[in-house]
Design a protein around this motif. Structure first.
Motif: not given
Length: 124
Positions: A45-61
């Protein structure tokens, strides 16, 4: 007869104690497996949350990059310094650095093959 009864009792006690041992060991192993499953679920669950945050940052960039590369934005940045070229215009460009600074990953220059089949030996 007495010897047989004592051996039967001892074998029965061994059988009952081994059954109890197997049941207790099985119960402990089930509890241990449940704890391991819970721990793995928490870490995933922690890894999925980190992955979601990273994907959101990549989409923003990616969105920012695509906005900066819109033709209208690029034209606005150079609109005052660009003008149409003249027909007989000569443009001189001064080299600011060595050619080594323009190569990527220390690439070596391309050398053609020495095979004569690649050369056009007929001169026009």
């Amino acid at each position: 007869m007495r010897i047989q009864i004592s051996t039967i009792r001892s074998s029965f006690l061994v059988l009952v104690s081994s059954i109890i041992f197997v049941v207790v060991a099985g119960a402990f192993s089930v509890v241990w497996l449940q704890q391991q499953i819970n721990q793995t679920a928490r870490s995933s669950l922690i890894l999925e949350n980190q992955l979601g945050d990273t994907i959101d940052k990549i989409r923003y960039l990616d969105e920012k990059i695509s906005k900066f590369h819109q033709p209208v934005v690029l034209q606005g940045k150079v609109a005052k310094s660009l003008r149409p070229s003249k027909e007989n215009q000569v443009v001189w460009i001064s080299e600011r650095g060595s050619l080594r600074g323009h190569t990527y990953a220390h690439a070596t220059p391309y050398r053609g093959a020495n095979n004569l089949a690649y050369f056009n030996l007929k001169s026009p």
